[in-house]
Structures are given as C-alpha cells and as structure tokens.
Design a protein around this motif. Structure first.
Motif, PDB file in Angstrom:
ATOM      1  N   HIS A  51     -11.898   8.206  44.536  1.00 37.23           N
ATOM      2  CA  HIS A  51     -13.080   8.838  45.135  1.00 37.23           C
ATOM      3  C   HIS A  51     -14.216   7.823  45.281  1.00 37.23           C
ATOM      4  CE1 HIS A  51     -16.015  11.884  46.120  1.00 37.23           C
ATOM      5  NE2 HIS A  51     -16.788  11.425  45.156  1.00 37.23           N
ATOM      6  N   ASN A  52     -14.419   7.000  44.261  1.00 39.19           N
ATOM      7  CA  ASN A  52     -15.477   5.988  44.313  1.00 39.19           C
ATOM      8  C   ASN A  52     -15.217   4.941  45.383  1.00 39.19           C
ATOM      9  OD1 ASN A  52     -16.840   7.265  42.258  1.00 39.19           O
ATOM     10  ND2 ASN A  52     -15.971   5.972  40.656  1.00 39.19           N
ATOM     11  N   ILE A  53     -13.971   4.531  45.544  1.00 35.19           N
ATOM     12  CA  ILE A  53     -13.627   3.545  46.573  1.00 35.19           C
ATOM     13  C   ILE A  53     -13.921   4.096  47.956  1.00 35.19           C
ATOM     14  CG2 ILE A  53     -11.684   2.366  47.689  1.00 35.19           C
ATOM     15  CD1 ILE A  53     -10.497   2.051  44.886  1.00 35.19           C
ATOM     16  N   VAL A  54     -13.511   5.322  48.194  1.00 38.98           N
ATOM     17  CA  VAL A  54     -13.737   5.936  49.506  1.00 38.98           C
ATOM     18  C   VAL A  54     -15.230   6.135  49.740  1.00 38.98           C
ATOM     19  CG1 VAL A  54     -13.287   7.978  50.908  1.00 38.98           C
ATOM     20  CG2 VAL A  54     -11.456   6.976  49.558  1.00 38.98           C
ATOM     21  N   ALA A  55     -15.961   6.530  48.708  1.00 44.49           N
ATOM     22  CA  ALA A  55     -17.409   6.723  48.847  1.00 44.49           C
ATOM     23  C   ALA A  55     -18.095   5.401  49.166  1.00 44.49           C
ATOM     24  CB  ALA A  55     -17.985   7.315  47.564  1.00 44.49           C
ATOM     25  N   GLN A  56     -17.666   4.321  48.551  1.00 43.14           N
ATOM     26  CA  GLN A  56     -18.237   3.003  48.857  1.00 43.14           C
ATOM     27  C   GLN A  56     -17.941   2.608  50.288  1.00 43.14           C
ATOM     28  OE1 GLN A  56     -16.508   0.393  45.969  1.00 43.14           O
ATOM     29  NE2 GLN A  56     -17.891   1.024  44.330  1.00 43.14           N
ATOM     30  N   ARG A  57     -16.718   2.913  50.743  1.00 40.51           N
ATOM     31  CA  ARG A  57     -16.333   2.558  52.110  1.00 40.51           C
ATOM     32  C   ARG A  57     -17.159   3.351  53.121  1.00 40.51           C
ATOM     33  NH1 ARG A  57     -12.828   4.210  56.032  1.00 40.51           N
ATOM     34  NH2 ARG A  57     -11.921   2.560  57.269  1.00 40.51           N
ATOM     35  N   ILE A  58     -17.408   4.610  52.815  1.00 40.11           N
ATOM     36  CA  ILE A  58     -18.190   5.451  53.729  1.00 40.11           C
ATOM     37  C   ILE A  58     -19.653   5.015  53.727  1.00 40.11           C
ATOM     38  CG2 ILE A  58     -19.056   7.800  54.075  1.00 40.11           C
ATOM     39  CD1 ILE A  58     -16.302   8.779  53.110  1.00 40.11           C
ATOM     40  N   ASN A  59     -20.183   4.686  52.555  1.00 39.65           N
ATOM     41  CA  ASN A  59     -21.588   4.304  52.448  1.00 39.65           C
ATOM     42  C   ASN A  59     -21.856   2.888  52.947  1.00 39.65           C
ATOM     43  OD1 ASN A  59     -22.224   6.770  51.380  1.00 39.65           O
ATOM     44  ND2 ASN A  59     -22.000   6.092  49.276  1.00 39.65           N
ATOM     45  N   ALA A  60     -20.859   2.029  52.939  1.00 39.08           N
ATOM     46  CA  ALA A  60     -21.058   0.636  53.359  1.00 39.08           C
ATOM     47  C   ALA A  60     -21.508   0.534  54.818  1.00 39.08           C
ATOM     48  CB  ALA A  60     -19.805  -0.187  53.122  1.00 39.08           C
ATOM     49  N   PRO A  61     -20.862   1.198  55.778  1.00 41.51           N
ATOM     50  CA  PRO A  61     -21.350   1.107  57.159  1.00 41.51           C
ATOM     51  C   PRO A  61     -22.752   1.676  57.324  1.00 41.51           C
ATOM     52  CG  PRO A  61     -19.115   1.962  57.136  1.00 41.51           C
ATOM     53  CD  PRO A  61     -19.594   1.907  55.718  1.00 41.51           C
ATOM     54  N   GLN A  62     -23.073   2.738  56.575  1.00 44.72           N
ATOM     55  CA  GLN A  62     -24.405   3.319  56.690  1.00 44.72           C
ATOM     56  C   GLN A  62     -25.454   2.329  56.198  1.00 44.72           C
ATOM     57  OE1 GLN A  62     -24.140   6.929  54.461  1.00 44.72           O
ATOM     58  NE2 GLN A  62     -23.003   8.012  56.049  1.00 44.72           N
ATOM     59  N   SER A  63     -25.193   1.665  55.088  1.00 40.01           N
ATOM     60  CA  SER A  63     -26.162   0.700  54.578  1.00 40.01           C
ATOM     61  C   SER A  63     -26.258  -0.505  55.500  1.00 40.01           C
ATOM     62  CB  SER A  63     -25.798   0.272  53.157  1.00 40.01           C
ATOM     63  OG  SER A  63     -24.547  -0.365  53.138  1.00 40.01           O
ATOM     64  N   LEU A  64     -25.152  -0.878  56.150  1.00 39.15           N
ATOM     65  CA  LEU A  64     -25.180  -1.976  57.108  1.00 39.15           C
ATOM     66  C   LEU A  64     -26.079  -1.615  58.288  1.00 39.15           C
ATOM     67  CD1 LEU A  64     -24.068  -4.739  58.000  1.00 39.15           C
ATOM     68  CD2 LEU A  64     -22.198  -3.505  59.096  1.00 39.15           C
ATOM     69  N   HIS A  65     -25.939  -0.385  58.792  1.00 43.07           N
ATOM     70  CA  HIS A  65     -26.784   0.071  59.903  1.00 43.07           C
ATOM     71  C   HIS A  65     -28.250   0.147  59.473  1.00 43.07           C
ATOM     72  CE1 HIS A  65     -23.497   0.766  62.609  1.00 43.07           C
ATOM     73  NE2 HIS A  65     -22.894   1.586  61.758  1.00 43.07           N
ATOM     74  N   GLN A  66     -28.492   0.569  58.248  1.00 46.14           N
ATOM     75  CA  GLN A  66     -29.859   0.656  57.753  1.00 46.14           C
ATOM     76  C   GLN A  66     -30.482  -0.734  57.648  1.00 46.14           C
ATOM     77  OE1 GLN A  66     -29.345   2.759  54.084  1.00 46.14           O
ATOM     78  NE2 GLN A  66     -29.267   4.776  55.060  1.00 46.14           N
ATOM     79  N   ASN A  67     -29.714  -1.705  57.159  1.00 45.73           N
ATOM     80  CA  ASN A  67     -30.222  -3.078  57.056  1.00 45.73           C
ATOM     81  C   ASN A  67     -30.514  -3.669  58.426  1.00 45.73           C
ATOM     82  OD1 ASN A  67     -30.056  -2.993  54.294  1.00 45.73           O
ATOM     83  ND2 ASN A  67     -28.082  -4.047  54.192  1.00 45.73           N
ATOM     84  N   MET A  68     -29.637  -3.396  59.398  1.00 38.77           N
ATOM     85  CA  MET A  68     -29.864  -3.895  60.751  1.00 38.77           C
ATOM     86  C   MET A  68     -31.105  -3.252  61.346  1.00 38.77           C
ATOM     87  SD  MET A  68     -25.925  -4.095  62.131  1.00 38.77           S
ATOM     88  CE  MET A  68     -26.405  -4.197  63.810  1.00 38.77           C
TER      89      MET A  68
END
Length: 185
Positions: free
Chosen positions: A161-178
């Motif tokens: 569950h944690n791995i999948v949550a990190q994978r889902i949150n990673a693109p969102q944080s990338l978009h937020q940083n951009m």
C-alpha cells in the motif's frame, strides 16, 4: 422376652446417585470455550486454504508455461500470472497500474532477500525480444518468489500500500514542483 432394640433399626438408605444434569458452571465454561476455539480454528483453516489456493494455482500455471517454446510469450505469461496472483492478495488499484520498474519494485519489496526477482527480467515483457535463458531464469525466480512470498502477511500488504501511495503521490509532487518553479519565473 424383651424386645431387642437392634431389631427396631431399619436398613440404611443410600441417596439417589448423583446425575450429570444439570451441569455445573465449570462444565458450561468448558463447553463455551471449546465451541469458541473450534469456531476460530475452522475460520483460520478456511482462510489458510483460500489464501494458499491462489498460490497453488499460480505455481501450476507456471509449470504449464514452462513448456512454451517462445521465450517472449513465456515472459509475458509470467508477468500475467504474477499480476493475477497479486490481485488475489491486493486490490486492483494497487496492482493493475504497475508496470516495468514499479512492478519489479513492488515484487521485490514484498519478497525476502533470497527470493527477489531481477528487475531486468520483469522488464523483458516490455521489450520486443528476449533469450530463452533469461526467460527460464525469470520463470525459476517467479516460482521461488511465489513459493516463499505468498500468502502475503499484513505487514507485506501495508508495504505494498505504501509503495503504491508513493507512486501515486510522486507525479503529483512533481507537477506541484514544476508549477512552483514556473510561478517564480
């Protein structure tokens, strides 16, 4: 003749034998505890059988595809079997969207150090060709992974569950940083 007083005595009457009914409270406690233990044992046994059923079926399917003459089809079938068996233990959202490196990462996070699957083998399914030796090695690693990793424990499910949550949150944080970088420009 005098009456002998001993003759006036009557025989001793023994009480009725003690019956088993009604039961004492201790016996009721033992009966209730026995029923509860039996119910939990049956529930555990049913869960154990159902959890291992998918594992046995996956191993049987892997044994069948070992006869496949085309290595690339073998590799694709191994990935499909691994995903199917993981869908038994994890939710569709946790498994279906994973591919290539993220899929290998999930498999290897759940496995012990001795039974990890080489990430290159998992990625063979996404390449146009592969050798028979790599397909056979992947098949053996997949069999070992299933034998020694499944069924998943609750800590393994939490890790997935944690791995999948990190994978889902990673693109969102990338978009937020951009977005932050663009607003500072």
């Amino acid at each position: 003749m005098q009456n002998n007083p001993l003759y006036q005595l009557k025989d001793i009457q023994t009480p009725d034998p003690i019956g088993f009914w009604p039961l004492a409270w201790g016996w009721w406690l033992i009966i209730v505890l026995s029923i509860v233990i039996l119910a939990f044992t049956i529930k555990w046994l049913i869960r154990y059988i159902s959890n291992n059923k998918a594992k046995k079926q996956a191993l049987a399917m892997l044994a069948e595809i070992s006869k496949e003459p085309h290595p690339h089809k073998t590799v694709i079938a191994i990935n499909d079997i691994l995903k199917r068996v993981m869908l038994v233990y994890l939710s569709r959202e946790q498994v279906a969207s994973l591919n290539s490196a993220s899929w290998a990462n999930l498999l290897n996070t759940l496995a012990s150090d001795k039974h990890k699957i080489t990430a290159d083998y998992v990625e063979l399914a996404y390449q146009p060709k592969c050798s028979a030796q790599k397909a056979d090695a992947y098949l053996e690693q997949a069999k070992a992974w299933i034998k020694h990793t499944l069924p998943l424990s609750s800590t393994q499910k939490l890790a997935a569950h944690n791995i999948v949550a990190q994978r889902i949150n990673a693109p969102q944080s990338l978009h937020q940083n951009m977005a932050k970088e663009q607003s500072h420009v």
